[in-house]
Design a protein around this motif. Structure first.
Motif, mmCIF file in Angstrom:
data_model
loop_
_atom_site.group_PDB
_atom_site.id
_atom_site.type_symbol
_atom_site.label_atom_id
_atom_site.label_comp_id
_atom_site.label_asym_id
_atom_site.label_seq_id
_atom_site.Cartn_x
_atom_site.Cartn_y
_atom_site.Cartn_z
ATOM 1 N N PHE A 35 0.829 -1.320 0.047
ATOM 2 C CA PHE A 35 -0.247 -0.109 -0.103
ATOM 3 C C PHE A 35 0.906 1.335 0.104
ATOM 4 O O PHE A 35 0.414 2.341 -0.417
ATOM 5 C CB PHE A 35 -1.001 0.080 1.239
ATOM 6 N N LEU A 36 1.938 1.080 0.627
ATOM 7 C CA LEU A 36 2.909 2.410 0.579
ATOM 8 C C LEU A 36 3.420 2.419 -0.759
ATOM 9 O O LEU A 36 3.539 3.642 -1.233
ATOM 10 C CB LEU A 36 4.049 2.036 1.519
ATOM 11 N N MET A 37 3.698 1.437 -1.539
ATOM 12 C CA MET A 37 4.279 1.531 -2.989
ATOM 13 C C MET A 37 3.136 2.258 -3.676
ATOM 14 O O MET A 37 3.128 2.908 -4.677
ATOM 15 C CB MET A 37 4.686 0.146 -3.581
ATOM 16 N N GLN A 38 1.898 1.817 -3.600
ATOM 17 C CA GLN A 38 0.712 2.514 -4.473
ATOM 18 C C GLN A 38 0.759 3.927 -4.127
ATOM 19 O O GLN A 38 0.288 4.910 -4.635
ATOM 20 C CB GLN A 38 -0.730 1.815 -4.094
ATOM 21 N N ALA A 39 0.726 4.416 -2.787
ATOM 22 C CA ALA A 39 0.734 5.723 -2.411
ATOM 23 C C ALA A 39 1.960 6.365 -3.050
ATOM 24 O O ALA A 39 1.636 7.608 -3.271
ATOM 25 C CB ALA A 39 1.055 5.859 -0.860
ATOM 26 N N LEU A 40 3.109 6.042 -3.223
ATOM 27 C CA LEU A 40 4.354 6.299 -3.632
ATOM 28 C C LEU A 40 3.861 6.846 -5.186
ATOM 29 O O LEU A 40 4.215 7.749 -5.767
ATOM 30 C CB LEU A 40 5.435 5.582 -3.883
ATOM 31 N N ARG A 41 3.172 5.725 -5.999
ATOM 32 C CA ARG A 41 2.897 6.013 -7.347
ATOM 33 C C ARG A 41 1.788 7.118 -7.607
ATOM 34 O O ARG A 41 1.977 7.743 -8.285
ATOM 35 C CB ARG A 41 2.301 4.643 -7.856
ATOM 36 N N ARG A 42 0.940 7.227 -6.760
ATOM 37 C CA ARG A 42 -0.340 8.324 -6.662
ATOM 38 C C ARG A 42 0.458 9.639 -6.128
ATOM 39 O O ARG A 42 -0.195 10.477 -6.370
ATOM 40 C CB ARG A 42 -1.419 7.847 -5.593
ATOM 41 N N GLY A 43 1.796 9.739 -5.695
ATOM 42 C CA GLY A 43 2.269 10.816 -5.471
ATOM 43 C C GLY A 43 2.196 11.385 -3.978
ATOM 44 O O GLY A 43 2.086 12.637 -3.722
#
Length: 296
Positions: A132-140
């Motif tokens: 989920f952190l990786m998803q947050a990183l992708r979303r900026g």
């Protein structure tokens, strides 16, 4: 008292890193003959040889290998000192993500280092699970994140490698005659994958007795004696004990903790912090592998 010439040391480290006088010359913006002369000057200052002929190439002598370890540390300290002086005026905010199980272990030392180097930096911490952190990183939504997930999408490097172990409550009684009772996170979960793959490969019977969406739930299940889990050593504490091969458990692979940057166009502050840690990690890696053949 003699003083080592920083410029000569930097060329010396470049030769070792690129395994070539010619490649090092390009790196330090000098001719190959100038680099050769620099190394002759360095040997003259030291009073001993740092290179020796081996066939058509040159390798570090024993004293040269020792010097390389010190040279890397000296240059890293020099660069860190200058960097800290340059960064005193860095202001702004940095959004950092960290998985639950390292938020209390690896993260505090990183935050302390950030605070020392960038005293005016405001840090915003996001704690959650790696996917989920990786998803947050992708979303900026965050600028940097620690993660156990391998990604080719974001700039990143291995910040730390940790052993993975089987954990249970200190008073848990394991009966090898019965299938292993597993406590795991819901999917996606790297540690769940590692546990199931290792048990399946070893042909060991198991069943999932408890599934939790967070590390808090996993710890609660372990304390309650509901089963066994696979986690990195960062989760070891007096309330848990490690189960090993002597008790019939297969060895688990190590897990890498990566530090990722959202992208190269992210804010200046995040890029500066990322580059600082990346260089520090790179220098540490070079220090661990200092016996490198050096072709002429």
């Amino acid at each position: 008292m003699r003083n080592l010439d920083m410029e000569l040391l930097r060329t010396f480290v470049a030769i070792s890193e690129f395994s070539s006088f010619a490649a090092a010359a390009d790196q330090v913006h000098r001719t190959q003959s100038a680099v050769t002369q620099q190394m002759q000057r360095l040997e003259s200052q030291l009073g001993f040889s740092i290179f020796q002929k081996t066939g058509r190439s040159k390798q570090l002598t024993a004293q040269g290998s020792k010097l390389l370890e010190y040279a890397i540390r000296i240059l890293a300290l020099n660069d860190e000192a200058l960097g800290m002086l340059d960064m005193d005026d860095v202001k702004g905010s940095l959004r950092i993500g960290a998985p639950n199980d390292i938020a209390e272990t690896i993260l505090p030392s990183l935050l302390a280092r950030f605070a020392k180097i960038y005293p005016h930096l405001r840090m915003e911490i996001h704690v959650g699970r790696s996917p989920f952190l990786m998803q947050a990183l992708r979303r900026g939504e965050i600028d940097l994140t620690l993660s156990t997930r391998k990604s080719d999408v974001h700039p990143g490097f291995i910040l730390r490698t940790s052993p993975t172990v089987w954990l249970c409550a200190t008073d848990y009684v394991h009966n090898p005659a019965n299938p292993i009772k597993l406590v795991v996170a819901d999917e996606p979960s790297l540690f769940r994958e590692l546990a199931l793959q290792s048990l399946n490969a070893a042909g060991i019977a198991y069943h999932i007795s408890y599934v939790a969406p967070s590390l808090v739930g996993i710890k609660a299940a372990l304390r309650a004696g509901l089963g066994i889990t696979a986690r990195s050593i960062e989760m070891i504490s007096p309330e848990f004990r490690v189960l090993g091969e002597s008790e019939g458990f297969p060895r688990l692979p190590d897990v890498n903790f990566f530090l990722y940057l959202r992208d190269e166009q992210v804010g200046t502050i995040a890029k500066i912090v990322f580059d600082t840690l990346s260089k520090s990690s790179h220098d540490h890696g070079r220090a661990l592998s200092s016996s490198v053949p050096v072709p002429g």
